[in-house]
Design a protein around this motif. Sequence first.
Motif, PDB file in Angstrom:
ATOM      1  N   ALA A   1       0.841  -1.199   0.000  1.00 12.79           N
ATOM      2  CA  ALA A   1       0.000   0.000   0.000  1.00 12.79           C
ATOM      3  C   ALA A   1       0.874   1.246   0.000  1.00 12.79           C
ATOM      4  O   ALA A   1       1.939   1.281   0.606  1.00 12.79           O
ATOM      5  CB  ALA A   1      -0.903   0.001   1.234  1.00 12.79           C
ATOM      6  N   GLU A   2       0.415   2.263  -0.706  1.00 11.81           N
ATOM      7  CA  GLU A   2       1.068   3.568  -0.718  1.00 11.81           C
ATOM      8  C   GLU A   2       0.303   4.497   0.224  1.00 11.81           C
ATOM      9  O   GLU A   2      -0.879   4.295   0.501  1.00 11.81           O
ATOM     10  CB  GLU A   2       1.058   4.154  -2.134  1.00 11.81           C
ATOM     11  CG  GLU A   2       1.823   3.349  -3.161  1.00 11.81           C
ATOM     12  CD  GLU A   2       3.312   3.638  -3.136  1.00 11.81           C
ATOM     13  OE1 GLU A   2       3.716   4.544  -2.380  1.00 11.81           O
ATOM     14  OE2 GLU A   2       4.042   2.967  -3.877  1.00 11.81           O
TER      15      GLU A   2
ATOM     16  N   HIS B   1      -5.082  -5.276  -8.909  1.00  6.76           N
ATOM     17  CA  HIS B   1      -5.188  -6.185  -7.768  1.00  6.76           C
ATOM     18  C   HIS B   1      -4.384  -5.609  -6.601  1.00  6.76           C
ATOM     19  O   HIS B   1      -3.168  -5.407  -6.715  1.00  6.76           O
ATOM     20  CB  HIS B   1      -4.649  -7.565  -8.130  1.00  6.76           C
ATOM     21  CG  HIS B   1      -5.343  -8.202  -9.302  1.00  6.76           C
ATOM     22  ND1 HIS B   1      -6.419  -9.039  -9.168  1.00  6.76           N
ATOM     23  CD2 HIS B   1      -5.108  -8.106 -10.636  1.00  6.76           C
ATOM     24  CE1 HIS B   1      -6.834  -9.448 -10.358  1.00  6.76           C
ATOM     25  NE2 HIS B   1      -6.043  -8.899 -11.276  1.00  6.76           N
ATOM     26  N   CYS B   2      -5.051  -5.355  -5.484  1.00 10.01           N
ATOM     27  CA  CYS B   2      -4.409  -4.811  -4.291  1.00 10.01           C
ATOM     28  C   CYS B   2      -4.226  -5.928  -3.268  1.00 10.01           C
ATOM     29  O   CYS B   2      -5.217  -6.452  -2.738  1.00 10.01           O
ATOM     30  CB  CYS B   2      -5.247  -3.673  -3.699  1.00 10.01           C
ATOM     31  SG  CYS B   2      -5.716  -2.395  -4.896  1.00 10.01           S
ATOM     32  N   ILE B   3      -2.978  -6.304  -2.993  1.00 10.48           N
ATOM     33  CA  ILE B   3      -2.689  -7.377  -2.045  1.00 10.48           C
ATOM     34  C   ILE B   3      -2.762  -6.814  -0.627  1.00 10.48           C
ATOM     35  O   ILE B   3      -2.042  -5.853  -0.310  1.00 10.48           O
ATOM     36  CB  ILE B   3      -1.305  -7.992  -2.304  1.00 10.48           C
ATOM     37  CG1 ILE B   3      -1.141  -8.364  -3.785  1.00 10.48           C
ATOM     38  CG2 ILE B   3      -1.078  -9.204  -1.411  1.00 10.48           C
ATOM     39  CD1 ILE B   3      -2.099  -9.399  -4.289  1.00 10.48           C
ATOM     40  N   GLN B   4      -3.578  -7.417   0.216  1.00  6.08           N
ATOM     41  CA  GLN B   4      -3.812  -6.853   1.542  1.00  6.08           C
ATOM     42  C   GLN B   4      -3.857  -7.955   2.589  1.00  6.08           C
ATOM     43  O   GLN B   4      -4.543  -8.960   2.439  1.00  6.08           O
ATOM     44  CB  GLN B   4      -5.142  -6.097   1.539  1.00  6.08           C
ATOM     45  CG  GLN B   4      -5.574  -5.573   2.891  1.00  6.08           C
ATOM     46  CD  GLN B   4      -6.916  -4.890   2.822  1.00  6.08           C
ATOM     47  OE1 GLN B   4      -7.214  -4.178   1.866  1.00  6.08           O
ATOM     48  NE2 GLN B   4      -7.751  -5.101   3.817  1.00  6.08           N
ATOM     49  N   MET B   5      -3.125  -7.751   3.696  1.00 12.14           N
ATOM     50  CA  MET B   5      -3.184  -8.642   4.858  1.00 12.14           C
ATOM     51  C   MET B   5      -4.339  -8.184   5.749  1.00 12.14           C
ATOM     52  O   MET B   5      -4.333  -7.055   6.246  1.00 12.14           O
ATOM     53  CB  MET B   5      -1.867  -8.588   5.623  1.00 12.14           C
ATOM     54  CG  MET B   5      -0.649  -9.009   4.824  1.00 12.14           C
ATOM     55  SD  MET B   5      -0.416 -10.786   4.767  1.00 12.14           S
ATOM     56  CE  MET B   5       0.240 -11.093   6.401  1.00 12.14           C
ATOM     57  N   ASP B   6      -5.314  -9.043   5.942  1.00 13.43           N
ATOM     58  CA  ASP B   6      -6.506  -8.665   6.702  1.00 13.43           C
ATOM     59  C   ASP B   6      -6.252  -8.604   8.205  1.00 13.43           C
ATOM     60  O   ASP B   6      -5.412  -9.335   8.736  1.00 13.43           O
ATOM     61  CB  ASP B   6      -7.630  -9.683   6.446  1.00 13.43           C
ATOM     62  CG  ASP B   6      -8.464  -9.300   5.248  1.00 13.43           C
ATOM     63  OD1 ASP B   6      -8.235  -8.208   4.700  1.00 13.43           O
ATOM     64  OD2 ASP B   6      -9.341 -10.088   4.858  1.00 13.43           O
ATOM     65  N   GLY B   7      -6.997  -7.713   8.858  1.00 14.30           N
ATOM     66  CA  GLY B   7      -7.091  -7.749  10.309  1.00 14.30           C
ATOM     67  C   GLY B   7      -6.022  -7.012  11.082  1.00 14.30           C
ATOM     68  O   GLY B   7      -6.017  -7.055  12.316  1.00 14.30           O
ATOM     69  N   GLY B   8      -5.107  -6.310  10.419  1.00 10.77           N
ATOM     70  CA  GLY B   8      -4.038  -5.640  11.142  1.00 10.77           C
ATOM     71  C   GLY B   8      -3.748  -4.266  10.590  1.00 10.77           C
ATOM     72  O   GLY B   8      -4.609  -3.603   9.979  1.00 10.77           O
TER      73      GLY B   8
ATOM     74  N   SER C   1      -4.411  -3.504   6.865  1.00  9.17           N
ATOM     75  CA  SER C   1      -5.784  -3.133   6.514  1.00  9.17           C
ATOM     76  C   SER C   1      -6.036  -1.654   6.767  1.00  9.17           C
ATOM     77  O   SER C   1      -6.692  -0.965   5.962  1.00  9.17           O
ATOM     78  CB  SER C   1      -6.776  -3.972   7.327  1.00  9.17           C
ATOM     79  OG  SER C   1      -6.668  -5.335   7.005  1.00  9.17           O
ATOM     80  N   HIS C   2      -5.515  -1.151   7.890  1.00  3.01           N
ATOM     81  CA  HIS C   2      -5.654   0.274   8.189  1.00  3.01           C
ATOM     82  C   HIS C   2      -4.955   1.113   7.117  1.00  3.01           C
ATOM     83  O   HIS C   2      -5.489   2.144   6.675  1.00  3.01           O
ATOM     84  CB  HIS C   2      -5.054   0.558   9.562  1.00  3.01           C
ATOM     85  CG  HIS C   2      -4.890   2.020   9.861  1.00  3.01           C
ATOM     86  ND1 HIS C   2      -5.962   2.865  10.067  1.00  3.01           N
ATOM     87  CD2 HIS C   2      -3.765   2.798   9.962  1.00  3.01           C
ATOM     88  CE1 HIS C   2      -5.511   4.087  10.289  1.00  3.01           C
ATOM     89  NE2 HIS C   2      -4.195   4.073  10.229  1.00  3.01           N
TER      90      HIS C   2
END
Length: 892
Positions: free
Chosen positions: A763-764, A806-813, A816-817
Motif C-alpha cells: 500500500a502507498e 489487484h491490491c494485495i492486503q493482509m486482513d485484520g491488522g 488493513s488500516h
Amino acid sequence: MRIFEGWDRVAEMLNAQAAKAEDLGDEKALLDEGQRASIRVIAGRLREGRRALLVADEVGMGKTRIAAALIDAVRQCGGRTAIVMPAGLGAQWQAELRLFDSSDRTLLPLRSYESFIRGFGSDGDDDLAAGWQKRRDERLRDRRQQRELPNGNWRDEKILMISHAFARMSFPEPANGDLPWRRELMPALEALSKGRRRNMRDGGRGERRSTHRAAHAALETFDIQSLQIGPARDWRRVSSEEYRRAVLPVIGRALGRFDLVVIDEAHKARGEESSLSRILGPLIWECEDPFRLGLTATPVELDADQWRNTLKRLVAPQGAATDDGADDNALSALEKPISDYATTAKRLQTEPLCEALVAKFEQDAKAFSDALGPYVIRRDKRSDKELVAFREKHGVDYRDIRTVSVAPAEMGRDWLRAFCAAETLSILPQTDRSMKRRRLTIETGHGLDKLILEPGATEAVSDLDFWSRNALLPEGANIFEHPAIRAAVKTIEAATAEGRKVLVFGTLVSPLQALTRLLDARAMLRHLAEGRHWPARRVHAGTEDALRAALRAPDCPSGAPASIDEVSRLLEERYGAVHRKRRAGLRAMHREIIARARDGHESAMLILQIWPEGDPGELFGESRTALFLEALEGRLARRPQARGTGEPIDWTAAQLLQEAQALISELTEGAGDGFAEERSDGTLSRDASLLQLLSSHLVDYSGHEGNFARLLYGQTPPQTRRLLQAAFNREGSWPMVLVAQSTVGREGLNLHEECRTVVLLHAEWNPGVVEQQIGRVDRKNSRFLKDYHAGVWRKNGLSPPRIEIHCIQMDGGYDSHHWAVLRERWASLRAQLHGDVVATKDRAQDRTNAELADLIKRLERATPDFYPSPTTAFDLSPDPPPDLGRIGRYLG
C-alpha cells in the motif's frame, strides 16, 4: 540565427495544426479531438497574452503529444524550447517530436555537468600521446554521433532536453590546493569579464579548454542581458553548494535563451532546493516574453495546497522581477477556494446528502473552477467517448479494482501466530521501538531474514518475553512463503497462464526481489515438467532458496524434478543436448560473421569481440557468447513459441546481425549520459566503449534476477531499464512479469502496449503515486483497448476485458488500516481531479430514491470541469473580483 516570429504566429501554427488534424480524422491524424481542443486553447491563451498554463490531463491521454505540437510550432517560428523531464523519458520524447518532424535530431537529455562541459570540446584538446588522444577524440565524435552532445554549440539546438537530475551536480573541494576542472568555470568567467587571461593548468587539459569555451559562451550573453557574478572569491575554498549557486546561472547562459519551457511531471520534487526547482529558477535563461507549459496528471496528491505549489513553477518566474510579492498574493488567493472545495467534497463521502450540503458544494465548486480556470486545462476519462460508451453499454467501469485479501485462516499457523504477536508488540506501551517495528516487518515482508527469522545476537530466545518469542518464525521459514507473496504469485500466474503480461508495483526491495525470484523458479519448474527449453545450464546460487520454496509448494507441477540437484542435472543435460544439436549451424554462422567483419561490418566486428575469431568458445552456460545469444533471443516475439517446441532459435547470420544492431541501439539510447560519465580527474568511470556497454548488459542478463519475471529498481542501469521497457511492450517476449519499485517505474514510462494487469504488492500513502502506477497501462492505444476492439471476448460469450488492478492486503491488522487510509485519500484525489464526488453508497440508492437522484444530478452538473474549451474567457477588466484580479494580472 533565425529570429523568433512571436506568439501570435505560434498561435496561427497551432490552429493550422488543429485544422489539418480535423480534416484527416481521428484515425489518421496525430491529434485526437481532445488534443485539438487543447492546442486551440493554448493558441487562444497565447493571443490573450497569457504566458503560463498547466496541462493536467489524466494519465495516458496524450499530454506529451500536445506539448510536442506546441514545440513544433515554436521551432517552425524560429523559437527555442527547453524540455525539463524526469530521467528515462528522453526516448519517448524523441519519438513524439519525430512524429511532427521526421528529420528531428533532438539530443538525448542533458544529465551531467561533465556532458555540459564536453559539449564545448574539440579534437586534440587533451594534448595526450597520439594513441590516447585518438581514443579520446573518437569517443567525443561517437558521443556527438549518438546525439549525446551537440555538433555545434548548445545554444544552436532548437530543442534541448534537460533531466530533472541535472542540477544535482556537485563540485568537491580540490585536494592539495589544486583547482580541478570542475571548478574552472567561475574563475575563467571572472578573468574574462575583467579582460584578463587565465593560464591553462596541467591535468584535465581537454576539460579545461572546454570549460574556457563555456565561459566565453556565457560572457557573450552579457551584451544581451548582464549577469551579476558577485565579488571575487577564492573558488577553491567555497563549499560545493555555494559554488553550485554561483555557477548555475552561468551554465544557463552558456546553454542559451529559451522562448518556451516545458516542464514534464511538473508536480515532482516540490522542495525549493530540489534539482528541478534549481533548473527552473537560476539555471533556465528565458527570453523577455517566455511561455511556460507544465505537464502533470497529479498536480495535487495529498494536500489540496499542492495546487498552489505546482502552479508556482509556472507563474512565479514571471513575477520574479517585482518587489511587492504580487505573484505570491495571486497564488495565495487560490488557497481558500481550493481548501473549501476539498473539505466539502470530503463531506460528501461521509455525510448524508441534503439540500444544504449540495448547495454548499455548488457554491464551492464554482469558486474552485473560477480560481483555477485561468491556470489549468484538464481532460479526464469522462471526456473519452470510448470509455463513456463502455460504461454505458456494460454498466461497469473499465477499471476493475480488486482487493486480494489474505485472511487469517489462509496464513498458516506459524505465520498467523507471528502476525498476531507482532501486532500486539506494536501497541504494548513498554515495548522498545525495534520490537514495535516487527508489525510492519511481518506484514510487508521487509527484512524478514534479519528482523524476524534471526533472534537478537545479545539475547537468547528463552530470555524474550511471551509476545517477542511468538513474533519469531520457526527455523526454516523464509520470505518466499510469506502469505502476501504467495497471494501475489497466485494472482500473477492466473494472468500469465492466459498469456497476459503483469506489472507489479511495491515499495520495499527485499519482498520485490523475493517475488521476482520465486516467479522465475516456478516458471522454470513448469518448463522442465512440460519438457520445454529453459535458458540456463544450472541453478544460480542466488536463486536456490526460491527454488527450494517452489519445490515445497503444494501446487508444484506434476513431473517436476524433486530436488535442486535434480533440477541442475536436468538443466545441464537438456542444455547440452540443445547445444550439440545446433553446434554446426552456429559455427557456420560464426564463419559468415567473421567474413562480414573483415569487410568492415560494424556489428560483426563488435560480435567478434564477444565471440572471437579462432576461438569457438563455449556456446552455452555462462559464457559471454551464450549470454549474448540469450539476450538476443529475449528480444524476439517468437521466443515463447521456440521454447514451446523445446528448441531455442536457429539463427542465421543476417538475422543475428540485425538483432544485434537493434540491441546495441537500444542500449546506447537507454544509457544516456551514463554511457559516458567521467570522473573529475578526466578518467573514465568505466570503459565507455560499446563493448563494455554490451558486456555490462550481459552480466545483468545472466539470470541472477530471472527472465520470466524481471526486477526494475534503483540499481537497475539506465540502459537495462530501457531494454526492459521495450521487451515488456513487445508481444510474446519475456519478461511476462515486470516487478517495479514504485519510485523507479511509476511516472512517464509507457508500459501499456501488452499489459492491462497491475498488482499493487504494498500500500502507498500517496494516492497520486497509485494513479501514476495504474497510468503506466491505462493509456491511449493500450492493450485493454486492443483486446476490447478485437472482440474475441464477445465471440466466446465472455465479459468484456478491463484494466485489472489487484491490491494485495493482509486482513485484520495495520496493513488493513494502511489500505483504508489510502482509499480515503484516493477518493479525495478523485474528487479534485476526476469529478468523482458522489459516494458509492449514494450511487447504489439513486435508482430507488428520486429525491436522492435529483441531488446527485445537481452534484454532477456542479462538478468542476477544466476540459479545454476555446470559447472560455476570463475577466481582465481593471476592477474584477479581488482573487481573479490578481490571477488576471499575472496570467494576462
